[in-house]
Design a protein around this motif. Sequence first.
Motif, short mmCIF file in Angstrom:
data_model
loop_
_atom_site.label_atom_id
_atom_site.label_comp_id
_atom_site.label_asym_id
_atom_site.label_seq_id
_atom_site.Cartn_x
_atom_site.Cartn_y
_atom_site.Cartn_z
N ASP A 157 -22.43 -41.75 -14.15
CA ASP A 157 -22.38 -40.57 -15.01
C ASP A 157 -22.39 -39.34 -14.12
O ASP A 157 -22.80 -39.39 -12.96
N HIS A 158 -21.96 -38.23 -14.68
CA HIS A 158 -21.97 -36.97 -13.93
C HIS A 158 -23.36 -36.68 -13.37
O HIS A 158 -24.36 -36.98 -14.00
N HIS A 159 -23.38 -36.09 -12.21
CA HIS A 159 -24.64 -35.54 -11.72
C HIS A 159 -24.38 -34.11 -11.30
O HIS A 159 -23.24 -33.63 -11.29
N GLU A 160 -25.43 -33.40 -11.00
CA GLU A 160 -25.36 -31.96 -10.79
C GLU A 160 -24.32 -31.53 -9.75
O GLU A 160 -23.57 -30.59 -9.96
N GLU A 190 -20.85 -31.81 -11.22
CA GLU A 190 -20.64 -30.73 -12.19
C GLU A 190 -20.35 -29.40 -11.49
O GLU A 190 -19.46 -28.66 -11.88
N GLU A 191 -21.11 -29.11 -10.44
CA GLU A 191 -20.91 -27.87 -9.69
C GLU A 191 -19.55 -27.86 -8.99
O GLU A 191 -18.86 -26.84 -8.99
N LEU A 246 -16.85 -29.36 -9.91
CA LEU A 246 -15.83 -29.13 -10.93
C LEU A 246 -15.84 -27.67 -11.40
O LEU A 246 -14.78 -27.05 -11.53
N ALA A 247 -17.02 -27.12 -11.63
CA ALA A 247 -17.15 -25.75 -12.13
C ALA A 247 -16.62 -24.73 -11.14
O ALA A 247 -16.03 -23.72 -11.53
#
Length: 121
Positions: free
Chosen positions: A85-88, A91-92, A94-95
Amino acid sequence: MKRTILFVDDEEINLFVLSRRFEEDFNVLTSNSALEAMEIIKSQKGQLHALISDVKMPEMTGIQLIDELKDYLEGVPCFLLTGYDHHEAVEEALATKKVELLFRKPFDYNEMNKVLKSYLY
């Protein structure tokens, strides 16, 4: 002219399958370690069109690999592979547009092929 892509994954079976699935449409390079991938990326500067790296690998993560070689990867779309699953950190990445997309295992190879073609052709 075929575009050159590099798959980085510490699982040999994934590299074998990815290579076979994409060799018809791309020049496929593979590496089973981030350290080896660093050498390939440096030697292919200007000739590499996409990097697709597993997130979790023994020496460093795919995100760390991209960070280490950002000067060599300027203008090269980077993608991540994961079975988790995504982790921080993902996510960063990608953002901040450090990576374009995250492909989840088990892969939808047809979708991956469409996405890669949309970025490279």
